[in-house]
Scaffold this motif. Structure first.
Motif, PDB file in Angstrom:
ATOM      1  N   THR A   1       0.787  -1.232   0.000  1.00 22.60           N
ATOM      2  CA  THR A   1       0.000   0.000   0.000  1.00 22.60           C
ATOM      3  C   THR A   1       0.822   1.287   0.000  1.00 22.60           C
ATOM      4  O   THR A   1       0.483   2.220  -0.746  1.00 22.60           O
ATOM      5  CB  THR A   1      -0.969   0.000   1.196  1.00 22.60           C
ATOM      6  N   PRO A   2       1.896   1.441   0.816  1.00 23.59           N
ATOM      7  CA  PRO A   2       2.650   2.707   0.788  1.00 23.59           C
ATOM      8  C   PRO A   2       3.156   3.082  -0.600  1.00 23.59           C
ATOM      9  O   PRO A   2       3.064   4.240  -1.013  1.00 23.59           O
ATOM     10  CB  PRO A   2       3.812   2.434   1.753  1.00 23.59           C
ATOM     11  N   ARG A   3       3.662   2.083  -1.340  1.00 24.96           N
ATOM     12  CA  ARG A   3       4.142   2.370  -2.694  1.00 24.96           C
ATOM     13  C   ARG A   3       2.986   2.821  -3.599  1.00 24.96           C
ATOM     14  O   ARG A   3       3.141   3.726  -4.420  1.00 24.96           O
ATOM     15  CB  ARG A   3       4.793   1.112  -3.260  1.00 24.96           C
ATOM     16  N   MET A   4       1.844   2.192  -3.428  1.00 25.56           N
ATOM     17  CA  MET A   4       0.679   2.562  -4.226  1.00 25.56           C
ATOM     18  C   MET A   4       0.245   3.992  -3.917  1.00 25.56           C
ATOM     19  O   MET A   4      -0.082   4.763  -4.825  1.00 25.56           O
ATOM     20  CB  MET A   4      -0.469   1.594  -3.946  1.00 25.56           C
ATOM     21  N   LEU A   5       0.261   4.382  -2.635  1.00 25.10           N
ATOM     22  CA  LEU A   5      -0.118   5.734  -2.252  1.00 25.10           C
ATOM     23  C   LEU A   5       0.868   6.765  -2.792  1.00 25.10           C
ATOM     24  O   LEU A   5       0.467   7.850  -3.240  1.00 25.10           O
ATOM     25  CB  LEU A   5      -0.195   5.840  -0.723  1.00 25.10           C
TER      26      LEU A   5
ATOM     27  N   SER B   1       2.220  11.006  -6.977  1.00 25.73           N
ATOM     28  CA  SER B   1       3.386  11.421  -7.751  1.00 25.73           C
ATOM     29  C   SER B   1       3.054  11.475  -9.237  1.00 25.73           C
ATOM     30  O   SER B   1       2.237  10.706  -9.744  1.00 25.73           O
ATOM     31  CB  SER B   1       4.543  10.452  -7.499  1.00 25.73           C
ATOM     32  N   THR B   2       3.725  12.393  -9.942  1.00 23.53           N
ATOM     33  CA  THR B   2       3.574  12.467 -11.402  1.00 23.53           C
ATOM     34  C   THR B   2       4.629  11.620 -12.114  1.00 23.53           C
ATOM     35  O   THR B   2       4.452  11.267 -13.272  1.00 23.53           O
ATOM     36  CB  THR B   2       3.700  13.929 -11.870  1.00 23.53           C
ATOM     37  N   HIS B   3       5.720  11.302 -11.409  1.00 30.33           N
ATOM     38  CA  HIS B   3       6.786  10.482 -11.983  1.00 30.33           C
ATOM     39  C   HIS B   3       6.750   9.103 -11.332  1.00 30.33           C
ATOM     40  O   HIS B   3       7.308   8.884 -10.273  1.00 30.33           O
ATOM     41  CB  HIS B   3       8.148  11.146 -11.755  1.00 30.33           C
ATOM     42  N   ARG B   4       6.044   8.186 -11.961  1.00 34.77           N
ATOM     43  CA  ARG B   4       5.823   6.872 -11.383  1.00 34.77           C
ATOM     44  C   ARG B   4       6.789   5.862 -11.988  1.00 34.77           C
ATOM     45  O   ARG B   4       6.608   5.406 -13.112  1.00 34.77           O
ATOM     46  CB  ARG B   4       4.382   6.428 -11.619  1.00 34.77           C
ATOM     47  N   SER B   5       7.828   5.542 -11.236  1.00 34.72           N
ATOM     48  CA  SER B   5       8.814   4.563 -11.701  1.00 34.72           C
ATOM     49  C   SER B   5       9.276   3.728 -10.528  1.00 34.72           C
ATOM     50  O   SER B   5       9.165   4.140  -9.369  1.00 34.72           O
ATOM     51  CB  SER B   5      10.005   5.262 -12.357  1.00 34.72           C
ATOM     52  N   ILE B   6       9.805   2.552 -10.838  1.00 31.96           N
ATOM     53  CA  ILE B   6      10.308   1.652  -9.806  1.00 31.96           C
ATOM     54  C   ILE B   6      11.519   0.914 -10.372  1.00 31.96           C
ATOM     55  O   ILE B   6      11.540   0.552 -11.562  1.00 31.96           O
ATOM     56  CB  ILE B   6       9.213   0.654  -9.357  1.00 31.96           C
ATOM     57  N   THR B   7      12.528   0.726  -9.557  1.00 27.66           N
ATOM     58  CA  THR B   7      13.726   0.044 -10.029  1.00 27.66           C
ATOM     59  C   THR B   7      13.471  -1.452 -10.159  1.00 27.66           C
ATOM     60  O   THR B   7      12.507  -1.992  -9.612  1.00 27.66           O
ATOM     61  CB  THR B   7      14.900   0.285  -9.071  1.00 27.66           C
ATOM     62  N   PHE B   8      14.372  -2.119 -10.865  1.00 26.78           N
ATOM     63  CA  PHE B   8      14.256  -3.562 -11.075  1.00 26.78           C
ATOM     64  C   PHE B   8      14.297  -4.309  -9.748  1.00 26.78           C
ATOM     65  O   PHE B   8      13.484  -5.199  -9.495  1.00 26.78           O
ATOM     66  CB  PHE B   8      15.392  -4.028 -11.995  1.00 26.78           C
ATOM     67  N   VAL B   9      15.232  -3.914  -8.882  1.00 32.85           N
ATOM     68  CA  VAL B   9      15.389  -4.580  -7.578  1.00 32.85           C
ATOM     69  C   VAL B   9      14.168  -4.331  -6.695  1.00 32.85           C
ATOM     70  O   VAL B   9      13.667  -5.247  -6.023  1.00 32.85           O
ATOM     71  CB  VAL B   9      16.670  -4.093  -6.869  1.00 32.85           C
ATOM     72  N   ALA B  10      13.677  -3.092  -6.689  1.00 28.85           N
ATOM     73  CA  ALA B  10      12.500  -2.772  -5.875  1.00 28.85           C
ATOM     74  C   ALA B  10      11.270  -3.527  -6.367  1.00 28.85           C
ATOM     75  O   ALA B  10      10.443  -3.981  -5.568  1.00 28.85           O
ATOM     76  CB  ALA B  10      12.245  -1.266  -5.910  1.00 28.85           C
ATOM     77  N   CYS B  11      11.162  -3.689  -7.690  1.00 29.78           N
ATOM     78  CA  CYS B  11      10.040  -4.435  -8.263  1.00 29.78           C
ATOM     79  C   CYS B  11      10.101  -5.902  -7.836  1.00 29.78           C
ATOM     80  O   CYS B  11       9.089  -6.488  -7.447  1.00 29.78           O
ATOM     81  CB  CYS B  11      10.071  -4.325  -9.782  1.00 29.78           C
ATOM     82  N   ALA B  12      11.297  -6.490  -7.905  1.00 26.83           N
ATOM     83  CA  ALA B  12      11.466  -7.891  -7.493  1.00 26.83           C
ATOM     84  C   ALA B  12      11.180  -8.049  -6.003  1.00 26.83           C
ATOM     85  O   ALA B  12      10.541  -9.026  -5.580  1.00 26.83           O
ATOM     86  CB  ALA B  12      12.879  -8.364  -7.818  1.00 26.83           C
TER      87      ALA B  12
ATOM     88  N   HIS C   1      -0.278  -1.551 -14.033  1.00 25.04           N
ATOM     89  CA  HIS C   1      -0.749  -2.056 -12.748  1.00 25.04           C
ATOM     90  C   HIS C   1      -0.193  -1.142 -11.684  1.00 25.04           C
ATOM     91  O   HIS C   1       0.763  -0.390 -11.917  1.00 25.04           O
ATOM     92  CB  HIS C   1      -0.259  -3.493 -12.515  1.00 25.04           C
ATOM     93  N   PHE C   2      -0.780  -1.204 -10.465  1.00 31.98           N
ATOM     94  CA  PHE C   2      -0.292  -0.330  -9.405  1.00 31.98           C
ATOM     95  C   PHE C   2       0.878  -0.940  -8.654  1.00 31.98           C
ATOM     96  O   PHE C   2       1.466  -0.302  -7.799  1.00 31.98           O
ATOM     97  CB  PHE C   2      -1.426   0.016  -8.423  1.00 31.98           C
ATOM     98  N   LEU C   3       1.216  -2.207  -8.933  1.00 29.17           N
ATOM     99  CA  LEU C   3       2.391  -2.836  -8.337  1.00 29.17           C
ATOM    100  C   LEU C   3       2.992  -3.807  -9.339  1.00 29.17           C
ATOM    101  O   LEU C   3       2.477  -3.993 -10.438  1.00 29.17           O
ATOM    102  CB  LEU C   3       2.034  -3.539  -7.018  1.00 29.17           C
TER     103      LEU C   3
END
Length: 282
Positions: free
Chosen positions: A45-49, A54-65, A143-145
């Motif tokens: 949930t925190p990442r989704m919030l 945020s207007t810049h929605r990105s996530i690193t490869f490691v954070a995604c895994a 998707h949101f995650l």
């Protein structure tokens, strides 16, 4: 809703910890279930919030895994805990004289440990399988995650179809296996309840299962709507909305259901509140 989920589950954990009358296997499993729901909510949930604001929605490869690993781990742990809670109700109703032997403190701790270990193994296995795929083309996850199906759509290569089928079969087998064992437990439970001569006795016995049964229906009901819905003209936004509902709403409902449907827990929460805020009146 996020804060209520955390506070509700923390309230259940605190009440079980303080009330010695709740130091039984059923409430030990409920406490473990609350822990898994808190961790699942914190992992997702925190990442989704943040992304919503945020207007810049990105996530690193490691954070995604990492996000995928924790969501798988706590999600499967939740299902495994619901399964052993069904087993606990089966032993309590069908074998009451042997309950203290079959559900000793050591055995309960071992069952909870196996649930967490099983969830961790499933999370690690599925995450490693998916992130060993080759990803090409668009890197936009609709998707949101870091959801498994959203990532599989970005994968390419000859082995993608095989891996996708293996992941789906592994998830479905584990979840449906838990559901089947829960269903089997309740077949024996209902048979035992029907043998009770008095209507009051049948009602009192079945009332100890209502909270658990309601959570099972909610958990698997939402999951079925998302993962077993027929393929059709569903927009990406509607799919994301349904997945958000399952991820956020299910942990939100659990403390409400258990605190309202479980009379013993509800009374313990009220006593705990009176001792905390009105010590002179208790």
């Amino acid at each position: 809703m996020y804060l209520f989920t955390l506070l509700g589950n923390l309230l259940i954990m605190g009440t079980i910890w303080r009330e010695h009358s709740l130091h039984t296997p059923m409430y030990l499993f409920l406490c473990a279930l609350s822990i898994s729901e808190i961790l699942f909510t914190v992992a997702v949930t925190p990442r989704m919030l943040v992304d919503m604001l945020s207007t810049h929605r990105s996530i690193t490869f490691v954070a995604c895994a990492s996000q995928m690993f924790f969501s798988f781990t706590f999600g499967f742990t939740h299902s495994f805990l619901l399964m052993i809670m069904g087993y606990d109700r089966y032993v309590a109703i069908c074998h009451p004289l042997r309950y203290n032997v079959l559900m000793s403190t050591r055995d309960c701790a071992r069952l909870v440990s196996w649930c967490w270990a099983g969830g961790s193994v499933m999370g690690m296995m599925l995450t490693l399988i998916i992130f060993h795929l080759t990803f090409c083309g668009s890197n936009v996850i609709h998707h949101f995650l870091c959801h498994v199906f959203a990532l599989l759509k970005l994968a390419c290569g000859k082995e993608t179809a095989t891996v996708s089928m293996a992941v789906i079969l592994l998830c479905v087998t584990a979840l449906m296996g838990c559901l089947f064992l829960i269903f089997l437990s309740y077949v024996f439970i209902v048979a035992a309840i029907l043998r009770i001569p008095s209507a009051e006795g049948r009602h009192k016995t079945f009332s100890t299962c209502v909270s658990h049964l309601t959570i099972v229906v909610v958990h698997y009901g939402f999951a079925s709507i998302i993962y077993l819905k027929p393929k059709g003209a569903h927009s990406m936004d509607s799919n994301t909305l349904m997945a958000t509902t399952y991820t956020v709403f299910t942990p939100f409902l659990s403390p409400i259901i258990f605190s309202l449907r479980n009379k013993e827990l509800k009374n313990a929460i009220q006593r705990s509140f009176r001792r905390t805020f009105c010590p002179l009146s208790s």
